[in-house]
Write an enzyme that holds these catalytic residues in place. Structure first.
Site, mmCIF file in Angstrom:
data_model
loop_
_atom_site.group_PDB
_atom_site.id
_atom_site.type_symbol
_atom_site.label_atom_id
_atom_site.label_comp_id
_atom_site.label_asym_id
_atom_site.label_seq_id
_atom_site.Cartn_x
_atom_site.Cartn_y
_atom_site.Cartn_z
ATOM 1 N N LYS A 172 50.520 3.906 -19.018
ATOM 2 C CA LYS A 172 51.304 4.747 -19.925
ATOM 3 C C LYS A 172 50.607 4.814 -21.279
ATOM 4 O O LYS A 172 50.555 3.822 -22.000
ATOM 5 C CB LYS A 172 52.716 4.211 -20.125
ATOM 6 C CG LYS A 172 53.551 5.106 -21.059
ATOM 7 C CD LYS A 172 54.631 4.345 -21.770
ATOM 8 C CE LYS A 172 55.316 5.200 -22.838
ATOM 9 N NZ LYS A 172 54.400 5.680 -23.907
ATOM 10 N N GLU A 247 48.776 -7.898 -27.072
ATOM 11 C CA GLU A 247 47.977 -7.797 -28.295
ATOM 12 C C GLU A 247 48.824 -7.013 -29.280
ATOM 13 O O GLU A 247 49.056 -5.821 -29.101
ATOM 14 C CB GLU A 247 46.646 -7.108 -28.003
ATOM 15 C CG GLU A 247 45.610 -7.316 -29.104
ATOM 16 C CD GLU A 247 45.734 -6.292 -30.220
ATOM 17 O OE1 GLU A 247 46.273 -6.654 -31.293
ATOM 18 O OE2 GLU A 247 45.317 -5.152 -30.027
ATOM 19 N N CYS A 281 44.836 -2.637 -35.906
ATOM 20 C CA CYS A 281 45.515 -3.931 -36.005
ATOM 21 C C CYS A 281 44.640 -4.986 -36.671
ATOM 22 O O CYS A 281 45.145 -5.987 -37.192
ATOM 23 C CB CYS A 281 45.953 -4.401 -34.628
ATOM 24 S SG CYS A 281 44.611 -4.523 -33.425
ATOM 25 N N GLU A 385 53.531 -6.048 -41.870
ATOM 26 C CA GLU A 385 52.510 -5.088 -41.433
ATOM 27 C C GLU A 385 52.918 -3.675 -41.833
ATOM 28 O O GLU A 385 53.971 -3.181 -41.419
ATOM 29 C CB GLU A 385 52.314 -5.163 -39.921
ATOM 30 C CG GLU A 385 51.170 -4.281 -39.441
ATOM 31 C CD GLU A 385 50.934 -4.365 -37.948
ATOM 32 O OE1 GLU A 385 49.764 -4.344 -37.528
ATOM 33 O OE2 GLU A 385 51.927 -4.436 -37.196
#
Length: 487
Positions: A172, A247, A281, A385
């Protein structure tokens, strides 16, 4: 305008419901494609197809599957420019970046794992009276869920080792960036990859992603994305005893020691902070600079950032394109405004309203690279973040102090240290709670090394042997020496 399809059992098909989702170019606000809004019913078809194909695929030798990976790499290399153009169109990133990173690395991932497989030695362990043979087989059917920031780059990072180890796949991609996943499916179809070995299902996370997580035929999940979604992935899959690789997010520190080469450190910090508009990231979104050189570093750093060219993604000279969407832009701007409330000072950049508009068109999700000083290292902007072109700058006096500052976040994915004393840098790196530390560089990847984070940045590692290990199950066969049996 494109109409994309799911790829299930070797055939391109719409969602069973017939519903679609708009794919929007963030640089123009225009719809560029329609994709299937799939449901669990489509996942069911994909999982059944993958299950039926897996045994025959797993029966191939490792070298045979490596040959397939090389063929895929060759075919994608021939589409290098098409991949770069599609990635730039879908994400708003500069075409130069899409060529250099996304399109190139997508090919390299397949090439690397093919080469890596051929260098593997048999895993044997000799005893005084027996020999142990370790055999690897695929997990079965694996679900691969990938994000919007590096679409094909990260999908290929999972697809290549998953295929190599004998798995079949239900994948996906992000519904926000479906174009290059479709290119991959078209490529595999052109190569006549056996039906059902690779299945692609488009749709929304709560509908398709959740369907993949919950499906009983899917034995392993490799997910890259936000930490909040990662919690849902873990909560769903772990009780089903699915193998998990997560992750997740990062809030990475760029640490500049007092003896750093300032020219090198400034350039490295700019690259770490603003590559892909900070939507990686691994980006260094917190800069920690020794107080003795802070004034000079900040002056140079801010000057470099202010001079970055914001422009249309298709312009070869553009350094900063858009963020992924207008919704995401508003989230990033919330943090810029929050920084001011927290006592920070905008050193360059800011929200669109602060700057009187940014970029070539108001319809595009353009945001200037922003540097914020004067914040506590414990402030929300310095610990949460943001995932955009925003960096905070902090100063320190002692190594123990910068260790405490770097570790003062729930994340632990990566970071970089800039110093001319490599031994000091290595010693400092060992005190940072993170999965990866670069010294005098950033995002310099050897694909044989482990990739992943600690704390809320993830679970597990991928890369090299770690990917082969995740995407396989091992069986140890212990054979007693014949002479021992006769005694």
């Amino acid at each position: 305008m494109k109409t994309l399809m799911n790829y299930i059992d070797g055939t391109f098909v719409p969602a069973q419901s017939g519903d679609t989702i708009e794919d929007i170019n963030p640089a123009t606000g225009m719809v560029i494609a329609h994709i299937p809004r799939s449901t669990k019913a489509d996942v069911e078809l994909a999982a059944a197809s993958a299950k039926s194909a897996q045994a025959d695929w797993n029966a191939l030798t490792l070298d045979q599957r490596a040959d397939w990976l090389d063929a895929i790499a060759d075919a994608l290399q021939a589409k290098h420019e098409a991949i770069a153009q599609a990635e730039s169109l879908d994400t708003g990133k500069p075409i130069s970046l899409a060529r250099r990173v996304d399109a190139t690395r997508s090919v390299d991932n397949f090439r690397f794992f093919a080469d890596f497989a051929r260098k593997q030695q048999p895993l044997t362990f000799e005893m005084s009276d027996a020999m142990n043979f370790v055999e690897r087989n695929g997990l079965g059917v694996v679900g691969l869920i990938t994000p919007w920031n590096l679409p094909l780059y990260l999908m290929s990072w999972k697809v290549a080792p998953a295929l190599l180890m004998g798995n079949s796949i239900v994948a996906k991609p992000s519904e926000m960036t479906p174009l290059t996943a479709n290119i991959l499916a078209e490529t595999l179809d052109e190569l006549n990859l056996p039906r059902g070995v690779f299945n692609l299902v488009h749709g929304l996370g709560p509908e398709v992603g959740q369907g993949i997580l919950e499906h009983p035929l899917i034995n392993g999940i490799s997910f890259t994305g936000g930490t909040a979604t990662g919690r849902i992935v873990a909560a769903t899959a772990a009780p089903m005893f699915k193998k998990l690789s997560l992750e997740l997010g990062g809030k990475n520190a760029t640490i500049i020691l007092e003896d750093a080469d300032l020219d090198q450190a400034v350039q490295g910090a700019v690259k770490a902070a603003f590559t892909n508009s900070g939507q990686v990231c691994l980006c260094g979104s917190r800069i920690m600079v020794h107080a003795s050189i802070a004034d000079e570093f900040i002056k140079r750093f801010v000057g470099e950032v202010a001079a970055m060219r914001i422009g249309e993604p298709s312009d070869e000279a553009t350094q900063i394109g858009t963020v992924i969407s207008m919704d995401h832009l508003e989230k990033v701007e919330f943090y810029i405004n929050l920084a001011i409330e927290e006592g920070g000072t905008i050193l360059t950049g800011g929200t669109r309203s602060m700057m009187g508009g940014v970029g070539p068109t108001p319809e595009g999700a353009y945001l200037a690279p922003t540097v914020i000083g004067g914040l506590s290292h414990l402030s929300r902007c310095a610990t949460e973040e943001i995932f955009g072109p925003v960096v905070t700058v902090h100063t320190f006096d002692r190594l123990a102090e910068v260790t405490e500052m770097a570790n003062a976040t729930e994340y632990g994915l990566a970071g970089s240290i800039w110093t001319q004393d490599v031994e000091v840098g290595k010693a400092l790196a060992k005190t940072i709670e993170t999965g990866i530390v670069w010294i005098n560089t950033w995002l310099h990847r050897d694909l044989r090394t482990p990739f992943g984070g600690v704390k809320h940045s993830g679970v597990g590692r991928e890369g090299g042997q770690w990917s082969l290990g995740f995407f396989s199950e091992t069986t140890n066969i212990c054979v007693m020496n014949p002479r021992e049996l006769g005694d």
